[in-house]
Design a protein around this motif. Structure first.
Motif, short mmCIF file in Angstrom:
data_model
loop_
_atom_site.label_atom_id
_atom_site.label_comp_id
_atom_site.label_asym_id
_atom_site.label_seq_id
_atom_site.Cartn_x
_atom_site.Cartn_y
_atom_site.Cartn_z
N THR A 88 -9.43 6.53 0.20
CA THR A 88 -10.14 5.25 0.26
C THR A 88 -9.21 4.13 0.71
OG1 THR A 88 -11.63 5.94 -1.51
CG2 THR A 88 -11.45 3.57 -1.10
N LEU A 89 -8.01 4.09 0.15
CA LEU A 89 -7.05 3.05 0.53
C LEU A 89 -6.67 3.17 2.00
CD1 LEU A 89 -5.17 0.70 -0.10
CD2 LEU A 89 -3.49 2.36 -0.95
N ARG A 90 -6.40 4.37 2.45
CA ARG A 90 -6.02 4.57 3.87
C ARG A 90 -7.16 4.14 4.80
NH1 ARG A 90 -1.19 7.10 4.50
NH2 ARG A 90 -0.48 8.47 2.85
N GLN A 91 -8.40 4.47 4.44
CA GLN A 91 -9.54 4.07 5.28
C GLN A 91 -9.72 2.56 5.27
OE1 GLN A 91 -11.27 6.17 7.29
NE2 GLN A 91 -12.08 4.28 8.12
N SER A 92 -9.55 1.94 4.12
CA SER A 92 -9.66 0.48 4.04
C SER A 92 -8.59 -0.20 4.88
CB SER A 92 -9.55 0.02 2.59
OG SER A 92 -10.64 0.47 1.84
N LEU A 93 -7.38 0.33 4.81
CA LEU A 93 -6.29 -0.23 5.62
C LEU A 93 -6.57 -0.07 7.11
CD1 LEU A 93 -3.18 0.95 3.60
CD2 LEU A 93 -3.97 -1.40 3.89
N LYS A 94 -7.07 1.08 7.49
CA LYS A 94 -7.39 1.34 8.89
C LYS A 94 -8.44 0.35 9.37
CE LYS A 94 -9.07 4.96 11.96
NZ LYS A 94 -9.57 6.32 12.06
N SER A 141 0.83 -1.21 0.00
CA SER A 141 0.00 0.00 0.00
C SER A 141 0.86 1.26 0.00
CB SER A 141 -0.91 0.01 1.22
OG SER A 141 -1.79 -1.09 1.16
N GLU A 142 1.93 1.23 0.78
CA GLU A 142 2.83 2.39 0.83
C GLU A 142 3.46 2.65 -0.53
OE1 GLU A 142 3.29 4.71 3.17
OE2 GLU A 142 1.70 3.68 4.26
N ARG A 143 3.74 1.59 -1.27
CA ARG A 143 4.31 1.76 -2.62
C ARG A 143 3.26 2.27 -3.60
NH1 ARG A 143 6.69 -3.76 -3.83
NH2 ARG A 143 6.46 -4.37 -1.68
N LEU A 144 2.01 1.91 -3.38
CA LEU A 144 0.94 2.32 -4.27
C LEU A 144 0.48 3.76 -4.06
CD1 LEU A 144 -1.41 -0.79 -4.33
CD2 LEU A 144 -0.06 0.09 -6.22
N LEU A 145 0.53 4.21 -2.83
CA LEU A 145 -0.01 5.53 -2.49
C LEU A 145 0.46 6.66 -3.39
CD1 LEU A 145 -0.12 5.41 1.40
CD2 LEU A 145 -2.06 5.56 -0.16
N PRO A 146 1.74 6.76 -3.73
CA PRO A 146 2.18 7.87 -4.58
C PRO A 146 1.57 7.85 -5.99
CG PRO A 146 4.06 6.86 -3.51
CD PRO A 146 2.87 5.98 -3.24
N THR A 147 1.05 6.70 -6.40
CA THR A 147 0.50 6.59 -7.75
C THR A 147 -0.99 6.90 -7.81
OG1 THR A 147 -0.06 4.23 -7.59
CG2 THR A 147 2.19 4.79 -8.25
N LEU A 148 -1.61 7.12 -6.65
CA LEU A 148 -3.06 7.30 -6.58
C LEU A 148 -3.44 8.76 -6.48
CD1 LEU A 148 -3.86 4.47 -4.01
CD2 LEU A 148 -3.97 4.33 -6.51
N ASP A 149 -4.67 9.06 -6.92
CA ASP A 149 -5.17 10.42 -6.74
C ASP A 149 -5.67 10.56 -5.29
OD1 ASP A 149 -7.83 9.44 -6.50
OD2 ASP A 149 -8.25 9.78 -8.62
N VAL A 150 -6.08 11.74 -4.91
CA VAL A 150 -6.46 12.03 -3.53
C VAL A 150 -7.61 11.15 -3.05
CG1 VAL A 150 -7.33 13.82 -1.98
CG2 VAL A 150 -5.63 14.40 -3.71
N ASN A 151 -8.63 10.98 -3.88
CA ASN A 151 -9.78 10.16 -3.48
C ASN A 151 -9.38 8.70 -3.26
OD1 ASN A 151 -11.62 12.29 -3.54
ND2 ASN A 151 -12.07 11.98 -5.71
N ASP A 152 -8.58 8.17 -4.17
CA ASP A 152 -8.16 6.78 -4.03
C ASP A 152 -7.23 6.60 -2.83
OD1 ASP A 152 -9.64 5.95 -6.20
OD2 ASP A 152 -7.98 6.16 -7.63
#
Length: 65
Positions: A27-33, A13-24
């Motif tokens: 969403t990813l951070r909330q799903s991980l939480k 997820s940490e590797r993916l975060l820089p490739t995502l837009d703000v909404n994604d």
């Protein structure tokens, strides 16, 4: 999902975060939480059940004596 698998998910997820837009990213951070909280709840429940089973084994062994 065991702890090692969760760590792998977090690393990916940490590797993916820089490739995502703000909404994604949000969403990813909330799903991980949510997933981390569920894992924590499951681990706590597992430890309680393990302690309860150990107590029952101890009681059974004591009863047999």
């Amino acid at each position: 999902m065991c702890q090692d698998e969760m760590e792998q998910v977090l690393e990916l997820s940490e590797r993916l975060l820089p490739t995502l837009d703000v909404n994604d990213t949000t969403t990813l951070r909330q799903s991980l939480k949510n997933t981390e909280q569920k894992l924590a709840d499951i681990m706590a429940s597992s430890h309680r059940q393990q302690a309860e089973m150990a107590k029952r084994v101890q009681d059974w062994n004591q009863y047999q004596v």
